[in-house]
Design a protein around this motif. Sequence first.
Motif: not given
Length: 135
Positions: A33-40
């Motif tokens: 979830e954090r990875v996807h937020r950071d990539w976003d």
Amino acid sequence: MGNSYEDECRRSLAEEQAKSLAGTNNWEHVDRERVHRDWDVLYREITGFLDGGSLPGDQQIQELVRRHFDIACRFYTPSREAYVGMSLFYAEDEAMRAFHDSYHPGMVDFLGAAIKVFAEQGSGFAPSAGAEASV
């Protein structure tokens, strides 16, 4: 970059990811979830530079690609070839292209070119699978 180099990059990505997945119980250590937020957040920043006419090799773009690489390293540290392979995967996989290009119609091609520059100039890569086999 010729087709044989691109094939090597695709092969390195597949081999390194398979090894990492097997050794980490499918990356259970990753906060996805954090990875996807950071990539976003990162992709939104890159979009602003795309609209501003930046080039893949520009310093500010390379700093953003360093952040992209650092996020990818939460899974495992790829070799140069595997990292370039990731950019090829983004371009060749229909769902990945659609996802990245949803941020900007030129995102996949721009990010791919920027990753290739980063791989040529960057440091912090793991040895490639081919290098490990020959040592």
